[in-house]
Design a protein around this motif. Structure first.
Motif, PDB file in Angstrom:
ATOM      1  N   LEU A 107     -70.484 -84.682 -35.053  1.00 11.65           N
ATOM      2  CA  LEU A 107     -70.694 -84.973 -36.466  1.00 11.65           C
ATOM      3  C   LEU A 107     -71.403 -83.788 -37.096  1.00 11.65           C
ATOM      4  CD1 LEU A 107     -70.747 -86.906 -38.903  1.00 11.65           C
ATOM      5  CD2 LEU A 107     -72.880 -87.836 -37.978  1.00 11.65           C
ATOM      6  N   LEU A 108     -70.788 -83.211 -38.103  1.00 11.04           N
ATOM      7  CA  LEU A 108     -71.378 -82.087 -38.837  1.00 11.04           C
ATOM      8  C   LEU A 108     -72.231 -82.666 -39.968  1.00 11.04           C
ATOM      9  CD1 LEU A 108     -68.118 -79.979 -38.848  1.00 11.04           C
ATOM     10  CD2 LEU A 108     -70.159 -79.554 -37.458  1.00 11.04           C
ATOM     11  N   ASP A 109     -73.358 -83.252 -39.581  1.00 10.53           N
ATOM     12  CA  ASP A 109     -74.203 -83.983 -40.524  1.00 10.53           C
ATOM     13  C   ASP A 109     -75.167 -83.102 -41.311  1.00 10.53           C
ATOM     14  OD1 ASP A 109     -75.679 -83.465 -38.207  1.00 10.53           O
ATOM     15  OD2 ASP A 109     -76.930 -85.243 -38.483  1.00 10.53           O
ATOM     16  N   GLN A 110     -75.227 -81.818 -40.957  1.00 11.86           N
ATOM     17  CA  GLN A 110     -76.111 -80.873 -41.651  1.00 11.86           C
ATOM     18  C   GLN A 110     -75.300 -79.740 -42.286  1.00 11.86           C
ATOM     19  OE1 GLN A 110     -79.518 -81.513 -41.853  1.00 11.86           O
ATOM     20  NE2 GLN A 110     -78.853 -83.426 -40.900  1.00 11.86           N
ATOM     21  N   HIS A 111     -74.025 -80.015 -42.552  1.00 12.01           N
ATOM     22  CA  HIS A 111     -73.120 -78.986 -43.102  1.00 12.01           C
ATOM     23  C   HIS A 111     -73.130 -77.754 -42.187  1.00 12.01           C
ATOM     24  CE1 HIS A 111     -72.670 -81.359 -46.742  1.00 12.01           C
ATOM     25  NE2 HIS A 111     -73.983 -81.533 -46.715  1.00 12.01           N
ATOM     26  N   ASP A 112     -73.118 -78.004 -40.891  1.00 10.91           N
ATOM     27  CA  ASP A 112     -73.291 -76.969 -39.877  1.00 10.91           C
ATOM     28  C   ASP A 112     -72.167 -75.933 -39.926  1.00 10.91           C
ATOM     29  OD1 ASP A 112     -75.395 -78.583 -38.035  1.00 10.91           O
ATOM     30  OD2 ASP A 112     -73.778 -79.907 -38.679  1.00 10.91           O
ATOM     31  N   GLU A 113     -72.545 -74.670 -40.088  1.00 13.57           N
ATOM     32  CA  GLU A 113     -71.583 -73.573 -39.982  1.00 13.57           C
ATOM     33  C   GLU A 113     -71.275 -73.392 -38.502  1.00 13.57           C
ATOM     34  OE1 GLU A 113     -71.008 -68.919 -41.362  1.00 13.57           O
ATOM     35  OE2 GLU A 113     -72.968 -69.872 -41.581  1.00 13.57           O
ATOM     36  N   HIS A 114     -69.983 -73.251 -38.172  1.00 10.94           N
ATOM     37  CA  HIS A 114     -69.617 -73.228 -36.763  1.00 10.94           C
ATOM     38  C   HIS A 114     -68.300 -72.507 -36.516  1.00 10.94           C
ATOM     39  CE1 HIS A 114     -67.579 -76.743 -38.461  1.00 10.94           C
ATOM     40  NE2 HIS A 114     -66.709 -76.651 -37.468  1.00 10.94           N
ATOM     41  N   TYR A 115     -68.061 -72.265 -35.247  1.00 12.96           N
ATOM     42  CA  TYR A 115     -66.780 -71.744 -34.767  1.00 12.96           C
ATOM     43  C   TYR A 115     -66.179 -72.801 -33.866  1.00 12.96           C
ATOM     44  CZ  TYR A 115     -68.168 -67.234 -36.572  1.00 12.96           C
ATOM     45  OH  TYR A 115     -68.556 -66.212 -37.400  1.00 12.96           O
ATOM     46  N   LEU A 116     -64.931 -73.132 -34.126  1.00 12.50           N
ATOM     47  CA  LEU A 116     -64.213 -74.099 -33.327  1.00 12.50           C
ATOM     48  C   LEU A 116     -63.151 -73.348 -32.528  1.00 12.50           C
ATOM     49  CD1 LEU A 116     -63.875 -77.096 -32.671  1.00 12.50           C
ATOM     50  CD2 LEU A 116     -62.321 -77.267 -34.632  1.00 12.50           C
ATOM     51  N   ARG A 117     -63.179 -73.513 -31.215  1.00 10.08           N
ATOM     52  CA  ARG A 117     -62.261 -72.789 -30.334  1.00 10.08           C
ATOM     53  C   ARG A 117     -61.503 -73.760 -29.445  1.00 10.08           C
ATOM     54  NH1 ARG A 117     -67.360 -70.149 -29.476  1.00 10.08           N
ATOM     55  NH2 ARG A 117     -67.499 -68.340 -30.859  1.00 10.08           N
ATOM     56  N   ALA A 118     -60.180 -73.550 -29.366  1.00 11.63           N
ATOM     57  CA  ALA A 118     -59.350 -74.309 -28.434  1.00 11.63           C
ATOM     58  C   ALA A 118     -59.056 -73.408 -27.249  1.00 11.63           C
ATOM     59  CB  ALA A 118     -58.055 -74.752 -29.103  1.00 11.63           C
ATOM     60  N   THR A 157     -55.834 -83.681 -36.773  1.00 12.62           N
ATOM     61  CA  THR A 157     -55.790 -82.224 -36.844  1.00 12.62           C
ATOM     62  C   THR A 157     -55.557 -81.651 -35.460  1.00 12.62           C
ATOM     63  OG1 THR A 157     -57.262 -82.196 -38.754  1.00 12.62           O
ATOM     64  CG2 THR A 157     -57.122 -80.157 -37.479  1.00 12.62           C
ATOM     65  N   THR A 158     -54.654 -80.682 -35.387  1.00  9.49           N
ATOM     66  CA  THR A 158     -54.380 -79.969 -34.144  1.00  9.49           C
ATOM     67  C   THR A 158     -54.918 -78.558 -34.279  1.00  9.49           C
ATOM     68  OG1 THR A 158     -52.391 -81.279 -33.755  1.00  9.49           O
ATOM     69  CG2 THR A 158     -52.574 -79.173 -32.564  1.00  9.49           C
ATOM     70  N   ILE A 159     -55.798 -78.180 -33.355  1.00  8.14           N
ATOM     71  CA  ILE A 159     -56.324 -76.819 -33.290  1.00  8.14           C
ATOM     72  C   ILE A 159     -55.483 -76.096 -32.242  1.00  8.14           C
ATOM     73  CG2 ILE A 159     -58.362 -75.378 -32.915  1.00  8.14           C
ATOM     74  CD1 ILE A 159     -58.626 -77.432 -35.264  1.00  8.14           C
ATOM     75  N   TYR A 160     -54.805 -75.036 -32.659  1.00 10.03           N
ATOM     76  CA  TYR A 160     -53.880 -74.363 -31.753  1.00 10.03           C
ATOM     77  C   TYR A 160     -54.601 -73.665 -30.605  1.00 10.03           C
ATOM     78  CZ  TYR A 160     -50.587 -74.995 -35.635  1.00 10.03           C
ATOM     79  OH  TYR A 160     -49.805 -75.520 -36.636  1.00 10.03           O
ATOM     80  N   GLN A 161     -54.010 -73.749 -29.430  1.00 10.29           N
ATOM     81  CA  GLN A 161     -54.573 -73.163 -28.212  1.00 10.29           C
ATOM     82  C   GLN A 161     -54.906 -71.681 -28.399  1.00 10.29           C
ATOM     83  OE1 GLN A 161     -51.938 -72.649 -24.864  1.00 10.29           O
ATOM     84  NE2 GLN A 161     -50.146 -72.804 -26.188  1.00 10.29           N
ATOM     85  N   GLY A 162     -56.018 -71.277 -27.797  1.00 11.36           N
ATOM     86  CA  GLY A 162     -56.424 -69.880 -27.798  1.00 11.36           C
ATOM     87  C   GLY A 162     -56.902 -69.344 -29.129  1.00 11.36           C
ATOM     88  N   THR A 163     -57.200 -70.237 -30.097  1.00 13.34           N
ATOM     89  CA  THR A 163     -57.642 -69.770 -31.415  1.00 13.34           C
ATOM     90  C   THR A 163     -59.128 -70.037 -31.628  1.00 13.34           C
ATOM     91  OG1 THR A 163     -57.106 -71.864 -32.526  1.00 13.34           O
ATOM     92  CG2 THR A 163     -55.365 -70.158 -32.454  1.00 13.34           C
ATOM     93  N   GLU A 164     -59.682 -69.300 -32.579  1.00 10.52           N
ATOM     94  CA  GLU A 164     -61.052 -69.501 -33.036  1.00 10.52           C
ATOM     95  C   GLU A 164     -61.005 -69.613 -34.551  1.00 10.52           C
ATOM     96  OE1 GLU A 164     -64.861 -67.253 -31.808  1.00 10.52           O
ATOM     97  OE2 GLU A 164     -64.159 -66.212 -33.617  1.00 10.52           O
ATOM     98  N   THR A 165     -61.633 -70.661 -35.075  1.00 13.28           N
ATOM     99  CA  THR A 165     -61.650 -70.885 -36.519  1.00 13.28           C
ATOM    100  C   THR A 165     -63.094 -70.992 -36.985  1.00 13.28           C
ATOM    101  OG1 THR A 165     -59.555 -72.092 -36.362  1.00 13.28           O
ATOM    102  CG2 THR A 165     -60.826 -72.376 -38.384  1.00 13.28           C
ATOM    103  N   HIS A 166     -63.446 -70.183 -37.983  1.00  7.12           N
ATOM    104  CA  HIS A 166     -64.771 -70.237 -38.606  1.00  7.12           C
ATOM    105  C   HIS A 166     -64.726 -71.316 -39.682  1.00  7.12           C
ATOM    106  CE1 HIS A 166     -67.653 -68.680 -41.784  1.00  7.12           C
ATOM    107  NE2 HIS A 166     -68.419 -69.083 -40.780  1.00  7.12           N
ATOM    108  N   ILE A 167     -65.679 -72.256 -39.616  1.00  2.52           N
ATOM    109  CA  ILE A 167     -65.713 -73.375 -40.551  1.00  2.52           C
ATOM    110  C   ILE A 167     -67.147 -73.585 -41.030  1.00  2.52           C
ATOM    111  CG2 ILE A 167     -65.228 -75.836 -40.864  1.00  2.52           C
ATOM    112  CD1 ILE A 167     -63.273 -75.606 -38.469  1.00  2.52           C
ATOM    113  N   HIS A 168     -67.277 -73.848 -42.328  1.00  7.41           N
ATOM    114  CA  HIS A 168     -68.590 -74.147 -42.895  1.00  7.41           C
ATOM    115  C   HIS A 168     -68.397 -75.105 -44.067  1.00  7.41           C
ATOM    116  CE1 HIS A 168     -72.685 -72.537 -44.525  1.00  7.41           C
ATOM    117  NE2 HIS A 168     -72.741 -73.787 -44.115  1.00  7.41           N
TER     118      HIS A 168
END
Length: 128
Positions: A85-96, A40-51
């Motif tokens: 490792l998202l071992d607790q189904h962690d809600e998060h923001y991923l930023r490149a 997976t490529t996360i595009y530069q300068g982006t923020e993605t909400h993932i849960h």
């Protein structure tokens, strides 16, 4: 035995493109091995909400830099060699970071079917 190249998967329906990322799904649910594997490529300068409420995910950064911020928790830097490792189904923001796409190797359990994209809550559906 299953043998595939990244190049052949990139030039097939296994490559899924979204606004902030693209994912080449090299191993999927229909391969019947109990997990899926993606580059997976996360595009530069982006923020993605993932849960991922329905999946566990392990991620290894191969290139690029950024950060992961756990909702109601800590922020961790990501650079080549970092695994999380998202071992607790962690809600998060991923930023490149600006100027730096992040290329990540990802493993999902249970495996995904291949066409999934995040819904409005950052969730992949669970497909039985």
């Amino acid at each position: 035995m299953i043998v595939r190249t990244l190049a052949e998967c990139q030039n097939s329906e296994r490559r899924v493109v979204a606004e902030n990322w693209e994912s080449v799904r090299m191993i999927l649910k229909d391969d019947n091995v109990g997990f899926s594997f993606h580059i997976t490529t996360i595009y530069q300068g982006t923020e993605t909400h993932i849960h991922y409420q329905n999946h566990l995910e392990s991620v290894y950064c191969m290139s690029g830099e950024g950060e992961i911020e756990v909702v109601n928790g800590k922020t961790y830097p990501i650079k080549p060699g970092t695994m999380y490792l998202l071992d607790q189904h962690d809600e998060h923001y991923l930023r490149a970071a600006e100027g730096s796409d992040m290329v990540m190797a990802c493993v999902f359990n249970p495996p995904i079917t291949g066409a999934e994209v995040h819904d409005e809550h950052g969730v992949y559906p669970l497909v039985e």
